[in-house]
Write a protein that holds these residues in place. Structure first.
Motif, PDB file in Angstrom:
ATOM      1  N   ALA A   1      27.843  33.206  37.923  1.00  0.00           N
ATOM      2  CA  ALA A   1      27.098  33.782  39.050  1.00  0.00           C
ATOM      3  C   ALA A   1      27.454  35.255  39.255  1.00  0.00           C
ATOM      4  CB  ALA A   1      27.381  32.986  40.325  1.00  0.00           C
ATOM      5  N   LYS A   2      28.641  35.632  38.853  1.00  0.00           N
ATOM      6  CA  LYS A   2      29.073  37.025  39.010  1.00  0.00           C
ATOM      7  C   LYS A   2      28.302  37.980  38.112  1.00  0.00           C
ATOM      8  CE  LYS A   2      33.739  36.148  40.609  1.00  0.00           C
ATOM      9  NZ  LYS A   2      35.144  36.450  40.371  1.00  0.00           N
ATOM     10  N   PHE A   3      27.695  37.467  37.062  1.00  0.00           N
ATOM     11  CA  PHE A   3      26.872  38.331  36.207  1.00  0.00           C
ATOM     12  C   PHE A   3      25.659  38.815  36.986  1.00  0.00           C
ATOM     13  CE2 PHE A   3      29.349  36.210  32.962  1.00  0.00           C
ATOM     14  CZ  PHE A   3      29.612  37.245  32.072  1.00  0.00           C
ATOM     15  N   GLU A   4      25.106  37.936  37.816  1.00  0.00           N
ATOM     16  CA  GLU A   4      23.925  38.284  38.620  1.00  0.00           C
ATOM     17  C   GLU A   4      24.256  39.346  39.665  1.00  0.00           C
ATOM     18  OE1 GLU A   4      20.862  37.115  37.864  1.00  0.00           O
ATOM     19  OE2 GLU A   4      21.884  36.118  36.206  1.00  0.00           O
ATOM     20  N   SER A   5      25.431  39.239  40.258  1.00  0.00           N
ATOM     21  CA  SER A   5      25.809  40.176  41.318  1.00  0.00           C
ATOM     22  C   SER A   5      26.480  41.436  40.777  1.00  0.00           C
ATOM     23  CB  SER A   5      26.755  39.486  42.314  1.00  0.00           C
ATOM     24  OG  SER A   5      27.980  39.160  41.676  1.00  0.00           O
ATOM     25  N   GLY A   6      26.770  41.448  39.476  1.00  0.00           N
ATOM     26  CA  GLY A   6      27.431  42.611  38.878  1.00  0.00           C
ATOM     27  C   GLY A   6      28.925  42.647  39.143  1.00  0.00           C
ATOM     28  N   GLU A   7      29.503  41.515  39.537  1.00  0.00           N
ATOM     29  CA  GLU A   7      30.927  41.469  39.879  1.00  0.00           C
ATOM     30  C   GLU A   7      31.792  40.834  38.801  1.00  0.00           C
ATOM     31  OE1 GLU A   7      30.770  39.351  43.559  1.00  0.00           O
ATOM     32  OE2 GLU A   7      30.297  41.138  44.708  1.00  0.00           O
ATOM     33  N   PHE A   8      31.175  40.431  37.672  1.00  0.00           N
ATOM     34  CA  PHE A   8      31.987  39.813  36.628  1.00  0.00           C
ATOM     35  C   PHE A   8      33.012  40.819  36.125  1.00  0.00           C
ATOM     36  CE2 PHE A   8      33.260  38.867  32.328  1.00  0.00           C
ATOM     37  CZ  PHE A   8      33.677  37.569  32.474  1.00  0.00           C
ATOM     38  N   GLY A   9      34.243  40.336  35.946  1.00  0.00           N
ATOM     39  CA  GLY A   9      35.307  41.187  35.422  1.00  0.00           C
ATOM     40  C   GLY A   9      36.048  41.965  36.484  1.00  0.00           C
TER      41      GLY A   9
ATOM     42  N   THR B   1      38.454  33.639  34.939  1.00  0.00           N
ATOM     43  CA  THR B   1      39.500  34.021  35.876  1.00  0.00           C
ATOM     44  C   THR B   1      38.934  34.800  37.059  1.00  0.00           C
ATOM     45  OG1 THR B   1      41.716  34.953  36.066  1.00  0.00           O
ATOM     46  CG2 THR B   1      40.140  36.222  34.767  1.00  0.00           C
ATOM     47  N   ARG B   2      39.553  34.621  38.202  1.00  0.00           N
ATOM     48  CA  ARG B   2      39.092  35.282  39.428  1.00  0.00           C
ATOM     49  C   ARG B   2      39.934  36.518  39.773  1.00  0.00           C
ATOM     50  NH1 ARG B   2      39.108  30.694  43.815  1.00  0.00           N
ATOM     51  NH2 ARG B   2      38.459  32.462  45.063  1.00  0.00           N
ATOM     52  N   TYR B   3      41.143  36.570  39.225  1.00  0.00           N
ATOM     53  CA  TYR B   3      42.081  37.606  39.649  1.00  0.00           C
ATOM     54  C   TYR B   3      42.716  38.331  38.458  1.00  0.00           C
ATOM     55  CZ  TYR B   3      41.885  34.644  43.806  1.00  0.00           C
ATOM     56  OH  TYR B   3      41.461  33.900  44.872  1.00  0.00           O
ATOM     57  N   SER B   4      43.097  39.557  38.704  1.00  0.00           N
ATOM     58  CA  SER B   4      43.886  40.294  37.713  1.00  0.00           C
ATOM     59  C   SER B   4      45.276  39.665  37.658  1.00  0.00           C
ATOM     60  CB  SER B   4      43.999  41.770  38.115  1.00  0.00           C
ATOM     61  OG  SER B   4      44.756  41.888  39.317  1.00  0.00           O
ATOM     62  N   ILE B   5      45.986  39.946  36.601  1.00  0.00           N
ATOM     63  CA  ILE B   5      47.356  39.423  36.451  1.00  0.00           C
ATOM     64  C   ILE B   5      48.220  39.874  37.638  1.00  0.00           C
ATOM     65  CG2 ILE B   5      49.488  39.649  35.103  1.00  0.00           C
ATOM     66  CD1 ILE B   5      47.838  38.100  33.359  1.00  0.00           C
ATOM     67  N   GLU B   6      48.123  41.144  37.972  1.00  0.00           N
ATOM     68  CA  GLU B   6      48.961  41.692  39.025  1.00  0.00           C
ATOM     69  C   GLU B   6      48.701  40.994  40.358  1.00  0.00           C
ATOM     70  OE1 GLU B   6      46.864  43.543  37.103  1.00  0.00           O
ATOM     71  OE2 GLU B   6      48.350  44.409  35.731  1.00  0.00           O
ATOM     72  N   TYR B   7      47.418  40.803  40.691  1.00  0.00           N
ATOM     73  CA  TYR B   7      47.088  40.174  41.965  1.00  0.00           C
ATOM     74  C   TYR B   7      47.488  38.701  41.962  1.00  0.00           C
ATOM     75  CZ  TYR B   7      44.656  38.996  46.246  1.00  0.00           C
ATOM     76  OH  TYR B   7      44.366  38.563  47.519  1.00  0.00           O
ATOM     77  N   LYS B   8      47.290  38.008  40.857  1.00  0.00           N
ATOM     78  CA  LYS B   8      47.671  36.598  40.745  1.00  0.00           C
ATOM     79  C   LYS B   8      49.178  36.446  40.923  1.00  0.00           C
ATOM     80  CE  LYS B   8      46.909  32.252  39.719  1.00  0.00           C
ATOM     81  NZ  LYS B   8      46.318  31.354  40.657  1.00  0.00           N
ATOM     82  N   GLU B   9      49.958  37.345  40.310  1.00  0.00           N
ATOM     83  CA  GLU B   9      51.412  37.304  40.473  1.00  0.00           C
ATOM     84  C   GLU B   9      51.801  37.539  41.929  1.00  0.00           C
ATOM     85  OE1 GLU B   9      52.653  40.206  37.588  1.00  0.00           O
ATOM     86  OE2 GLU B   9      52.739  38.713  35.974  1.00  0.00           O
ATOM     87  N   GLN B  10      51.104  38.459  42.592  1.00  0.00           N
ATOM     88  CA  GLN B  10      51.360  38.731  44.004  1.00  0.00           C
ATOM     89  C   GLN B  10      51.087  37.473  44.841  1.00  0.00           C
ATOM     90  OE1 GLN B  10      49.132  42.049  45.632  1.00  0.00           O
ATOM     91  NE2 GLN B  10      49.306  41.225  47.704  1.00  0.00           N
ATOM     92  N   LEU B  11      49.977  36.808  44.577  1.00  0.00           N
ATOM     93  CA  LEU B  11      49.648  35.574  45.307  1.00  0.00           C
ATOM     94  C   LEU B  11      50.728  34.512  45.093  1.00  0.00           C
ATOM     95  CD1 LEU B  11      45.812  35.127  44.627  1.00  0.00           C
ATOM     96  CD2 LEU B  11      46.904  35.777  46.785  1.00  0.00           C
ATOM     97  N   GLU B  12      51.183  34.376  43.866  1.00  0.00           N
ATOM     98  CA  GLU B  12      52.208  33.380  43.564  1.00  0.00           C
ATOM     99  C   GLU B  12      53.532  33.709  44.249  1.00  0.00           C
ATOM    100  OE1 GLU B  12      52.165  33.183  39.281  1.00  0.00           O
ATOM    101  OE2 GLU B  12      50.297  32.005  39.283  1.00  0.00           O
ATOM    102  N   ARG B  13      53.882  34.995  44.307  1.00  0.00           N
ATOM    103  CA  ARG B  13      55.105  35.388  45.022  1.00  0.00           C
ATOM    104  C   ARG B  13      54.982  35.052  46.502  1.00  0.00           C
ATOM    105  NH1 ARG B  13      54.751  39.843  41.605  1.00  0.00           N
ATOM    106  NH2 ARG B  13      53.741  41.088  43.222  1.00  0.00           N
ATOM    107  N   GLU B  14      53.820  35.339  47.083  1.00  0.00           N
ATOM    108  CA  GLU B  14      53.601  35.055  48.506  1.00  0.00           C
ATOM    109  C   GLU B  14      53.647  33.549  48.774  1.00  0.00           C
ATOM    110  OE1 GLU B  14      49.923  37.017  49.458  1.00  0.00           O
ATOM    111  OE2 GLU B  14      50.840  39.002  49.289  1.00  0.00           O
TER     112      GLU B  14
END
Length: 134
Positions: A86-94, A114-127
């Motif tokens: 669905a993100k291809f339609e909205s231009g948000e893929f990647g 995947t929904r998140y960058s590595i950095e953001y995913k690591e931040q979520l996991e730390r939180e």
């Protein structure tokens, strides 16, 4: 003089050609997951004659539970793939859903849904780790 590329760059990482590559990968992955899901559900629902003894019956119930867990995981992955498509339609893929920044091509190659960058995913996991310790 160097030849100029006519390929449009959508954001820092992905070209239109890259986007088409990932879209096709996601469509193929979705098709594969649907086939596995259907196979596992069919195997779980097949009710051959009742096993002769309790041990055989327990084994069959265990097998069914395992197949249903697999089917549940496959269903969840299909939902993630659909979300990515669905993100291809909205231009948000990647783009990372947490930061809006581009997700690296390398990460998308491994998990195009995947929904998140590595950095953001690591931040979520730390939180999450901090909140569990509280």
């Amino acid at each position: 003089m160097a030849k100029k590329s006519t390929e449009k760059v959508v954001h820092d990482e992905l070209t239109e050609e890259d986007l088409e590559h990932f879209k096709q990968r996601l469509l193929q992955e979705r098709e594969d997951m649907l086939a596995k899901l259907n196979r596992h559900l069919n195997e779980a629902m097949v009710d051959n004659e009742r096993p002769a003894d309790e041990l055989d019956q327990a084994g069959r119930i265990s097998d069914q539970a395992y197949l249903m867990r697999l089917a549940d995981k496959e269903q969840k992955l299909i939902k993630q793939i659909d979300r990515a498509l669905a993100k291809f339609e909205s231009g948000e893929f990647g783009l990372c859903e947490g930061t809006g920044e581009p997700i690296s091509r390398k990460r998308l190659e491994v998990r195009p849904w995947t929904r998140y960058s590595i950095e953001y995913k690591e931040q979520l996991e730390r939180e999450m780790g901090k909140s569990r310790r509280l």
